[in-house]
Design a protein around this motif. Structure first.
Motif, mmCIF file in Angstrom:
data_model
loop_
_atom_site.group_PDB
_atom_site.id
_atom_site.type_symbol
_atom_site.label_atom_id
_atom_site.label_comp_id
_atom_site.label_asym_id
_atom_site.label_seq_id
_atom_site.Cartn_x
_atom_site.Cartn_y
_atom_site.Cartn_z
ATOM 1 N N ALA A 192 71.745 49.645 6.679
ATOM 2 C CA ALA A 192 72.615 48.779 7.485
ATOM 3 C C ALA A 192 72.633 47.359 6.928
ATOM 4 N N GLU A 193 71.499 46.879 6.427
ATOM 5 C CA GLU A 193 71.444 45.538 5.840
ATOM 6 C C GLU A 193 72.252 45.464 4.546
ATOM 7 N N THR A 194 72.149 46.514 3.721
ATOM 8 C CA THR A 194 72.918 46.515 2.463
ATOM 9 C C THR A 194 74.412 46.647 2.744
ATOM 10 N N LEU A 195 74.747 47.325 3.840
ATOM 11 C CA LEU A 195 76.154 47.525 4.205
ATOM 12 C C LEU A 195 76.825 46.196 4.530
ATOM 13 N N ILE A 196 76.088 45.320 5.176
ATOM 14 C CA ILE A 196 76.634 44.002 5.515
ATOM 15 C C ILE A 196 76.935 43.200 4.253
ATOM 16 N N LYS A 197 76.049 43.303 3.276
ATOM 17 C CA LYS A 197 76.199 42.523 2.042
ATOM 18 C C LYS A 197 77.322 43.050 1.157
ATOM 19 N N ASN A 198 77.458 44.374 1.075
ATOM 20 C CA ASN A 198 78.443 44.944 0.146
ATOM 21 C C ASN A 198 78.972 46.264 0.695
ATOM 22 N N PRO A 199 79.879 46.213 1.666
ATOM 23 C CA PRO A 199 80.333 47.428 2.342
ATOM 24 C C PRO A 199 81.180 48.365 1.484
ATOM 25 N N ASN A 200 81.815 47.838 0.449
ATOM 26 C CA ASN A 200 82.731 48.667 -0.347
ATOM 27 C C ASN A 200 82.117 49.204 -1.633
ATOM 28 N N ARG A 201 80.829 48.993 -1.812
ATOM 29 C CA ARG A 201 80.191 49.504 -3.029
ATOM 30 C C ARG A 201 80.196 51.030 -3.018
ATOM 31 N N VAL A 202 80.151 51.629 -4.210
ATOM 32 C CA VAL A 202 80.128 53.087 -4.327
ATOM 33 C C VAL A 202 78.695 53.585 -4.189
ATOM 34 N N CYS A 203 78.473 54.457 -3.227
ATOM 35 C CA CYS A 203 77.162 55.096 -3.085
ATOM 36 C C CYS A 203 77.081 56.366 -3.928
ATOM 37 N N PHE A 204 78.108 57.226 -3.778
ATOM 38 C CA PHE A 204 78.063 58.524 -4.445
ATOM 39 C C PHE A 204 79.375 58.859 -5.142
ATOM 40 N N TYR A 205 79.218 59.436 -6.337
ATOM 41 C CA TYR A 205 80.321 60.107 -7.017
ATOM 42 C C TYR A 205 80.023 61.600 -6.935
ATOM 43 N N PHE A 206 81.034 62.378 -6.567
ATOM 44 C CA PHE A 206 80.846 63.833 -6.490
ATOM 45 C C PHE A 206 82.143 64.517 -6.904
ATOM 46 N N GLU A 207 82.084 65.186 -8.070
ATOM 47 C CA GLU A 207 83.278 65.812 -8.621
ATOM 48 C C GLU A 207 84.391 64.761 -8.694
ATOM 49 N N ASN A 208 85.468 64.927 -7.961
ATOM 50 C CA ASN A 208 86.543 63.929 -8.021
ATOM 51 C C ASN A 208 86.546 62.979 -6.824
ATOM 52 N N ASP A 209 85.498 63.066 -6.010
ATOM 53 C CA ASP A 209 85.419 62.226 -4.814
ATOM 54 C C ASP A 209 84.543 60.999 -5.050
ATOM 55 N N VAL A 210 84.880 59.924 -4.348
ATOM 56 C CA VAL A 210 84.092 58.692 -4.381
ATOM 57 C C VAL A 210 83.736 58.329 -2.944
#
Length: 642
Positions: free
Chosen positions: A82-100
């Motif tokens: 939750a703390e990291t979400l406040i700082k950078n909500p649009n960062r990519v957590c996971f790449y999976f096949e063709n999904d982001v």
């Protein structure tokens, strides 16, 4: 301990400083000369390893500072995320096949999961088991459950029937989430499940073959709210997060307890020791039901700005293709993965990746150089750690074959990890006349242990759900009366530079294809299938392959074994990695009375038909076939599928 860094090496600078302060120049010069003459080898070792040790200790101190922040603020994994979400909500957590999957999407999905199970009446301390292959939803499900304090038991996807049922019962599972790929596996044990256990199917067409109610989790999640919510009993730093199953040393799989604190520590280890940044992208083809793939592999996506590429299952031919596609900077491996990758046909793109290092455990020294040279890997970082324990070391400087190192700038007596002498027949610690353990000399094989300090997050031992199993992993009165330590079960050796090398495992466990195999469990299955008691299972080395393959010695003087029945029974009851590849038929029943004593000898003799007069068999396809000299050679040359 012979060869240990003496305390005089540390106190010498203090004495020298006092002499300088007193302006005793002659005495100071004489003291320096004498000190160097007497301790020249130790001084050399300290100076040679000091850059490595200082780098390691500095990164460990960073990890400790961050860990204390989490502890002091009573943060769970969800709280840190939750703390990291406040700082950078649009960062990519996971790449999976063709999904982001961006952080906001992980948050939304996990909130929906939490709402579903909160509405269904699940509460803090309840357990939900998860049976599915790698994908972003896997991590989001247990993250969502953790937000309401529900513990997720991560189920090995290779398990079936009795072993799967055992894991569900051990974890005291209230609900089981499984994907459509595992409908038949769950259906096989439905009649033996507790009547109160609820089933949740995710993905695919809803099965109508179950006798009990089957919840459509896909639909429930879609209909649930993704909004944040509040609960009165909020999970914190010390609360249980996951159960991760390990074979331990004996019997069926055991549920190792992973609280939020330990998960955060594992994620911090990856973040600090690997110096992760927001520019790093980790390639993770490891199963997320184990610590390597599920904590070290994805933890940084929750507590840091690092992105992770997930793959449903490991593919040797796709490894570097994927790394190139996703522009990965760090690649994970375990066990024989590197050997399988090395066995793929060479192609121009082999070294067109952007990896700055690969991290894992089990890269055999015999293929280390070839692997690094062919794929142009700048650094290999071997790590060692026990899921349920507190022994964690790493190899940060590319030393071939080392699983880690212990600092040489400090006396080993002040370091919380040690190698102790054991009886190599029984695996028990060797005690001195005071009843205490003894540290091994340099280059002497012994047991790796970790001193337990429950007030220190890095030294805590959380053990298993079963308290008796936890007790068996602890030894008391280690180096002083009243202290205690976690016993890893691994035999290692340390050289004078402090590098630690894996030698073997103690007890009734061996490792094959990155998984621990309990010989007791395999013996029980074989005895049940064949209706006999006289058998013993052990691991044997195959060439320079990582780990040991399963072999069973059976007393069968009347030649009554039906190999087709045995092979089918093993397939029905055991995961693929636990099924013995070799059988040795003993003619004398008398030998079976001392199997436990002879296991070491049987293991040392291996499976060479030119050395062993007993009949030998090899698992091929659906049965066992006679192990001839020609077949033996083919196995060693890697021509046979193992």
């Amino acid at each position: 301990m012979v060869g240990d860094i003496s305390l005089s090496v540390l106190f010498a600078p203090v004495l020298f400083g006092i002499l300088i302060f007193l302006k005793a120049w002659g005495l100071a010069f004489t003291a320096v000369v004498l000190f160097i003459l007497v301790n020249h080898r130790r001084v050399y070792i300290i100076l040679k390893t000091l850059p490595r040790d200082l780098r390691f200790l500095y990164r460990m101190s960073q990890m400790k500072i961050q860990s204390n922040y989490f502890k002091n603020n009573d943060l769970s994994v969800a709280g840190v995320f939750a703390e990291t979400l406040i700082k950078n909500p649009n960062r990519v957590c996971f790449y999976f096949e063709n999904d982001v999957w961006r952080a906001t999407e992980v948050e939304a999905y996990s909130n929906r999961v939490a709402q579903v199970f909160l509405k269904a009446g699940y509460k803090k301390g309840d357990v939900v088991s998860l049976l599915m292959n790698n994908r972003p939803e896997y991590a989001c499900i247990w993250l969502g459950l953790s937000k309401i304090g529900v513990i997720t038991a991560l189920i090995n996807t290779n398990l079936q029937k009795k072993t799967l049922l055992h894991c569900l019962n051990t974890a005291q599972t209230k609900g089981l989430i499984f994907t459509d790929q595992f409908i038949s596996v769950v259906k096989e044990i439905e009649d033996d499940l507790l009547a109160s256990l609820e089933l949740y199917q995710l993905f695919g067409t809803q099965s109508n073959t179950f006798k009990r109610r089957l919840y459509d989790l896909t639909k429930l999640i879609e209909e649930a709210s993704s909004d944040p919510f509040n609960i009165t009993d909020k999970p914190g730093y010390r609360d249980h997060l996951l159960y991760i199953f390990t074979s331990g040393t004996t019997g069926l799989p055991k549920a190792a307890v992973m609280p939020n604190s330990r998960y955060l520590l594992a994620a911090l280890a990856a973040t600090c020791l690997l110096k992760l940044t927001e520019k790093d992208i980790i390639y993770n083809p490891l199963p997320m039901y184990h610590t390597a793939g599920g904590a070290l592999g994805i933890g940084a996506a929750f507590i840091h700005d690092t992105s992770v590429v997930l793959r449903p299952k490991f593919s040797a031919s796709s490894y570097f293709t994927d790394c190139i596609k996703y522009k990965c900077t760090i690649g994970q491996y375990i066990g024989e993965m590197c050997r399988y990758i090395l066995a793929t046909p060479a192609k121009p793109s082999d070294n067109q990746h952007t990896l700055r290092l690969m991290v894992g455990n089990g890269l055999n020294a015999a293929i280390w150089h070839r692997f690094v040279q062919r794929f142009k890997i700048p650094q290999i970082t071997e790590v060692y750690g026990a899921t349920e324990g507190n022994v964690n070391i790493c190899n940060l400087d590319n030393t071939v074959g080392a699983i880690g190192c212990l600092p040489r700038c400090l006396p080993q007596s002040v370091f919380p990890i040690a190698i102790i002498r054991i009886n190599h027949e029984t695996g028990d610690p060797v005690r001195n006349n005071r009843g205490l353990c003894e540290r091994c000399d340099l280059d002497e094989a012994g047991m790796l242990i970790g001193i337990i300090r429950q007030n220190d997050p890095t030294r805590q031992f959380h053990g298993y759900v079963d308290s008796e199993s936890s007790r068996k992993k602890i030894i008391m009165n280690v180096f002083k009366p009243g202290d205690k330590a976690f016993v890893s079960g691994d035999i290692v050796v340390m050289n004078e530079l402090g590098y630690v090398f894996f030698k073997d495992r103690t007890g009734d466990t061996f490792r094959w294809k990155g998984e621990n195999v309990s010989t007791n469990e395999v013996e029980a299955v074989i005895s049940s299938v064949l209706g006999l008691k006289d058998c013993t299972v052990y691991g044997v080395q195959i060439g320079d392959m990582e780990g040991k393959a399963g072999m069973v010695a059976i007393a069968d003087p009347e030649n009554q074994i039906d190999f087709n029945t045995l092979a089918n029974g093993l397939d029905q009851e055991l995961p693929s990695y636990a099924r013995p590849l070799f059988i040795r038929i003993l003619e004398s029943v008398e030998l079976t009375g001392t199997f436990k004593l002879k296991k070491v000898d049987l293991q040392a003799e291996g499976f060479n038909p030119e050395r062993i007069k007993d009949a030998l068999y090899f698992r091929k396809n659906k049965t066992f076939v006679p192990l001839t000299t020609e077949l033996y050679s083919s196995i060693l040359e890697g021509k046979e599928r193992l």
